[in-house]
Design a protein around this motif. Sequence first.
Motif, short mmCIF file in Angstrom:
data_model
loop_
_atom_site.label_atom_id
_atom_site.label_comp_id
_atom_site.label_asym_id
_atom_site.label_seq_id
_atom_site.Cartn_x
_atom_site.Cartn_y
_atom_site.Cartn_z
N ILE A 139 -35.61 4.83 -30.37
CA ILE A 139 -34.22 5.73 -30.58
C ILE A 139 -33.46 4.94 -31.54
O ILE A 139 -33.20 4.02 -31.56
CB ILE A 139 -33.62 5.60 -29.11
CG1 ILE A 139 -32.95 5.58 -28.39
CG2 ILE A 139 -34.03 6.83 -27.71
CD1 ILE A 139 -31.38 5.41 -27.26
N ASN A 140 -33.11 6.21 -32.10
CA ASN A 140 -32.10 5.66 -33.71
C ASN A 140 -30.43 5.74 -32.76
O ASN A 140 -30.33 5.68 -31.93
CB ASN A 140 -32.39 7.25 -34.60
CG ASN A 140 -31.85 8.19 -34.17
OD1 ASN A 140 -31.45 8.04 -33.34
ND2 ASN A 140 -32.46 8.85 -34.56
N GLU A 141 -29.93 5.85 -34.05
CA GLU A 141 -28.23 5.38 -33.44
C GLU A 141 -27.59 6.57 -32.81
O GLU A 141 -27.11 6.84 -32.05
CB GLU A 141 -27.47 4.99 -34.30
CG GLU A 141 -25.54 4.38 -34.34
CD GLU A 141 -25.64 3.62 -35.47
OE1 GLU A 141 -24.24 3.66 -35.34
OE2 GLU A 141 -25.75 3.30 -36.79
N LYS A 150 -25.63 9.50 -28.59
CA LYS A 150 -25.23 10.54 -27.90
C LYS A 150 -25.33 10.42 -26.24
O LYS A 150 -25.00 11.05 -25.39
CB LYS A 150 -27.12 11.53 -27.95
CG LYS A 150 -26.56 13.51 -27.77
CD LYS A 150 -27.35 14.24 -27.98
CE LYS A 150 -27.35 14.37 -29.35
NZ LYS A 150 -28.23 15.69 -29.65
N MET A 151 -26.65 9.62 -26.31
CA MET A 151 -27.04 9.45 -24.80
C MET A 151 -26.18 8.52 -23.91
O MET A 151 -25.44 9.06 -21.99
CB MET A 151 -28.33 9.03 -24.57
CG MET A 151 -29.36 9.52 -24.81
SD MET A 151 -31.68 9.04 -24.65
CE MET A 151 -32.40 9.72 -25.46
N LYS A 152 -25.30 7.60 -24.15
CA LYS A 152 -24.52 6.63 -24.12
C LYS A 152 -23.20 7.70 -23.64
O LYS A 152 -21.99 7.45 -22.26
CB LYS A 152 -24.28 5.57 -25.02
CG LYS A 152 -23.06 5.05 -24.78
CD LYS A 152 -22.29 3.85 -26.04
CE LYS A 152 -21.88 2.76 -25.41
NZ LYS A 152 -21.33 1.86 -26.49
N ILE A 208 -30.86 -0.33 -19.92
CA ILE A 208 -32.04 0.53 -20.42
C ILE A 208 -31.61 1.23 -21.40
O ILE A 208 -32.61 1.29 -22.65
CB ILE A 208 -32.73 1.88 -19.56
CG1 ILE A 208 -32.74 0.97 -18.09
CG2 ILE A 208 -33.75 2.38 -19.78
CD1 ILE A 208 -33.57 1.09 -16.98
N LEU A 209 -31.10 2.20 -21.35
CA LEU A 209 -30.53 2.35 -22.76
C LEU A 209 -30.27 1.58 -23.62
O LEU A 209 -30.70 1.56 -25.06
CB LEU A 209 -29.41 3.75 -23.20
CG LEU A 209 -28.39 4.34 -24.42
CD1 LEU A 209 -29.84 5.52 -24.16
CD2 LEU A 209 -27.53 4.90 -23.63
#
Length: 84
Positions: A70-72, A77-79, A60-61
């Motif tokens: 979302i930006n890189e 950060k989420m990854k 999903i991300l």
Amino acid sequence: MPCREALFNGGYGYHNVGGMIFMMGFGMIIFLAIVFIIFKLSKQNNNAFFYKDDNSALNILRERFAKGEINEEEYNKMKAALKK
């Protein structure tokens, strides 16, 4: 005159054992072919029979990043948070 067992068993000795081993081998080949086909079909269906996709949040991300939602920096950060 042949003995009684030879008449009822179809002959002398174990000459029928070769045929029995051949048929067992043939049956094993058919069984393995069926297992192989089931395995290949399950691979084509994204392994739905064997396990669930544990990386669904990461997928999903990736999709959100690919769509530009979302930006890189946010993606990285989420990854990192998901991989903890």
